[in-house]
Design an enzyme around this catalytic site. Sequence first.
Site, mmCIF file in Angstrom:
data_model
loop_
_atom_site.group_PDB
_atom_site.id
_atom_site.type_symbol
_atom_site.label_atom_id
_atom_site.label_comp_id
_atom_site.label_asym_id
_atom_site.label_seq_id
_atom_site.Cartn_x
_atom_site.Cartn_y
_atom_site.Cartn_z
ATOM 1 N N GLY A 9 7.558 -11.899 -111.684
ATOM 2 C CA GLY A 9 6.877 -12.958 -110.949
ATOM 3 C C GLY A 9 6.691 -14.237 -111.740
ATOM 4 O O GLY A 9 7.270 -14.421 -112.798
ATOM 5 N N GLU A 18 13.191 -21.501 -112.058
ATOM 6 C CA GLU A 18 14.603 -21.693 -111.689
ATOM 7 C C GLU A 18 15.509 -20.558 -112.182
ATOM 8 O O GLU A 18 16.527 -20.274 -111.572
ATOM 9 C CB GLU A 18 15.118 -23.036 -112.216
ATOM 10 C CG GLU A 18 14.894 -24.194 -111.264
ATOM 11 C CD GLU A 18 15.553 -24.010 -109.897
ATOM 12 O OE1 GLU A 18 16.720 -23.576 -109.843
ATOM 13 O OE2 GLU A 18 14.897 -24.284 -108.883
ATOM 14 N N GLY A 19 15.154 -19.950 -113.305
ATOM 15 C CA GLY A 19 15.951 -18.825 -113.812
ATOM 16 C C GLY A 19 15.964 -17.691 -112.802
ATOM 17 O O GLY A 19 17.025 -17.175 -112.411
ATOM 18 N N HIS A 20 14.761 -17.318 -112.333
ATOM 19 C CA HIS A 20 14.669 -16.280 -111.308
ATOM 20 C C HIS A 20 15.380 -16.715 -110.022
ATOM 21 O O HIS A 20 16.087 -15.931 -109.396
ATOM 22 C CB HIS A 20 13.207 -16.010 -110.937
ATOM 23 C CG HIS A 20 12.337 -15.545 -112.064
ATOM 24 N ND1 HIS A 20 11.293 -16.298 -112.550
ATOM 25 C CD2 HIS A 20 12.334 -14.405 -112.786
ATOM 26 C CE1 HIS A 20 10.684 -15.642 -113.519
ATOM 27 N NE2 HIS A 20 11.296 -14.482 -113.688
ATOM 28 N N LYS A 76 19.483 -14.116 -120.236
ATOM 29 C CA LYS A 76 18.451 -14.534 -121.192
ATOM 30 C C LYS A 76 17.875 -13.292 -121.878
ATOM 31 O O LYS A 76 17.587 -13.301 -123.054
ATOM 32 C CB LYS A 76 17.348 -15.293 -120.473
ATOM 33 C CG LYS A 76 16.185 -15.548 -121.374
ATOM 34 C CD LYS A 76 15.241 -16.534 -120.789
ATOM 35 C CE LYS A 76 14.047 -16.645 -121.689
ATOM 36 N NZ LYS A 76 13.210 -15.427 -121.588
ATOM 37 N N VAL A 116 19.375 -20.007 -117.500
ATOM 38 C CA VAL A 116 19.020 -21.303 -116.911
ATOM 39 C C VAL A 116 18.017 -21.977 -117.841
ATOM 40 O O VAL A 116 17.069 -21.347 -118.317
ATOM 41 C CB VAL A 116 18.416 -21.127 -115.495
ATOM 42 C CG1 VAL A 116 17.960 -22.460 -114.926
ATOM 43 C CG2 VAL A 116 19.440 -20.474 -114.576
ATOM 44 N N MET A 129 14.362 -21.245 -119.615
ATOM 45 C CA MET A 129 13.198 -21.092 -118.745
ATOM 46 C C MET A 129 12.588 -19.715 -118.909
ATOM 47 O O MET A 129 13.311 -18.729 -119.095
ATOM 48 C CB MET A 129 13.607 -21.314 -117.300
ATOM 49 C CG MET A 129 13.942 -22.743 -117.047
ATOM 50 S SD MET A 129 13.924 -23.088 -115.302
ATOM 51 C CE MET A 129 14.244 -24.843 -115.354
ATOM 52 N N SER A 130 11.278 -19.670 -118.879
ATOM 53 C CA SER A 130 10.570 -18.401 -119.022
ATOM 54 C C SER A 130 9.173 -18.572 -118.453
ATOM 55 O O SER A 130 8.561 -19.642 -118.603
ATOM 56 C CB SER A 130 10.476 -18.027 -120.509
ATOM 57 O OG SER A 130 9.508 -17.012 -120.690
ATOM 58 N N SER A 131 8.665 -17.523 -117.810
ATOM 59 C CA SER A 131 7.289 -17.587 -117.301
ATOM 60 C C SER A 131 6.331 -17.810 -118.468
ATOM 61 O O SER A 131 5.254 -18.387 -118.296
ATOM 62 C CB SER A 131 6.937 -16.284 -116.585
ATOM 63 O OG SER A 131 7.922 -15.972 -115.623
HETATM 64 P P1 AMP Z 1 11.099 -11.660 -115.869
HETATM 65 O O1 AMP Z 1 10.300 -12.047 -114.689
HETATM 66 O O2 AMP Z 1 10.874 -12.555 -117.057
HETATM 67 O O3 AMP Z 1 11.019 -10.198 -116.190
HETATM 68 O O4 AMP Z 1 12.618 -11.922 -115.480
HETATM 69 C C1 AMP Z 1 13.179 -11.375 -114.328
HETATM 70 C C2 AMP Z 1 14.660 -11.601 -114.348
HETATM 71 O O5 AMP Z 1 14.932 -12.992 -114.432
HETATM 72 C C3 AMP Z 1 15.337 -10.955 -115.572
HETATM 73 O O6 AMP Z 1 16.580 -10.419 -115.203
HETATM 74 C C4 AMP Z 1 15.501 -12.128 -116.501
HETATM 75 O O7 AMP Z 1 16.560 -11.981 -117.422
HETATM 76 C C5 AMP Z 1 15.778 -13.241 -115.522
HETATM 77 N N1 AMP Z 1 15.479 -14.528 -116.153
HETATM 78 C C6 AMP Z 1 14.333 -14.906 -116.748
HETATM 79 N N2 AMP Z 1 14.456 -16.143 -117.270
HETATM 80 C C7 AMP Z 1 15.720 -16.539 -117.009
HETATM 81 C C8 AMP Z 1 16.470 -17.718 -117.303
HETATM 82 N N3 AMP Z 1 15.944 -18.729 -117.965
HETATM 83 N N4 AMP Z 1 17.754 -17.781 -116.879
HETATM 84 C C9 AMP Z 1 18.307 -16.760 -116.198
HETATM 85 N N5 AMP Z 1 17.655 -15.626 -115.893
HETATM 86 C C10 AMP Z 1 16.379 -15.506 -116.290
#
Ligand code: AMP
Length: 298
Positions: free
Chosen positions: A31, A35-37, A150, A177, A185-187
């Site tokens: 959650g 933009e990555g998600h 990522k 992304v 990008m990261s939460s």
């Molecule tokens: P998370 O919510 O951080 O567990 O990420 C959920 C999914 O989104 C995972 O497969 C991550 O690798 C992907 N994700 C997170 N950040 C990025 C990003 N900057 N670019 C591409 N995918 C991402």
Amino acid sequence: MRVITGIKDMRSVSKEARMSGKTVGLVPTMGFLHEGHLSLIRAAAGECGFVAVSVFVNPTQFGEGEDLESYPRDLERDTGLAEEAGADVVFAPGVEEMYPDGAGTVVHAPPGLTGVLCGRSRPGHFTGVATVVLKLFNIVAPDRAYFGRKDAQQCAVVKRMVRDLDVPVEIKVMPVVREKDGLAMSSRNTYLSPEGRSTARAVHKALRKAEEMVCSGILSADEVKAGMYKILNKAEGLEVEYIEIVDPETMEARSDAGANALIAVAARVGGTRLIDNILVSSEQWMVSDRRRGVGNDE
Ligand code: AMP
């Protein structure tokens, strides 16, 4: 847009989609979508007739003293963004729904995959990841599941689990992304102070340096790492956790940064842990070959 919180409901909605001939795509997330998600959701929507996005801050992948409590959450915002990006449902179960009796049965990926890079500083993390991802696969039964490169080690663990346990799902790995200045990008970027946000740019700078070196024909892993350390060590307030050059499938260290090498970094800025990586493509390898005059007549 439907938000589903129960496993039974999720299973039946997914089954219905499958029965009506739709390909089912799953995008697992924790959650606080960015933009990555959304790139994963768009990719899924482009290839699948039905897309489920899971939003679950999975407690079993957090270690003691990590940010489970403070992890950013905003389901309403996530639902709107997921819908805009093409999701059909959001699956947002509670912890009790996912782990009614704790987490008794778990999936351990091989230690060679999980004991290095992020797994070294986060013991148990990938067991939590593999377990929750398998549960999501069993609940949604997707034809395809989308992950971001990522989290390259996570991708390797999930792919290996799917292979070893014969899970009938195709794993799609999508590119990283980034923000305009290159920060992945990261939460968790929301934790960064303005000063830390600016320091964090060094991670991408170091990866760009690695890319430059590889493109100019410097393929020794040690040399590339040294070039990256030079940049990261200059960034005040940034602490390098690791720089590794590995095979993206096995996570085994490589002595060269040639074709298909994963160059991965983890660093801390303030209390925020940042990870990022680049994958050396065969094109880059060809560029470096050409520049070194190998295998061509230039
Ligand atoms: P998370 O919510 O951080 O567990 O990420 C959920 C999914 O989104 C995972 O497969 C991550 O690798 C992907 N994700 C997170 N950040 C990025 C990003 N900057 N670019 C591409 N995918 C991402």
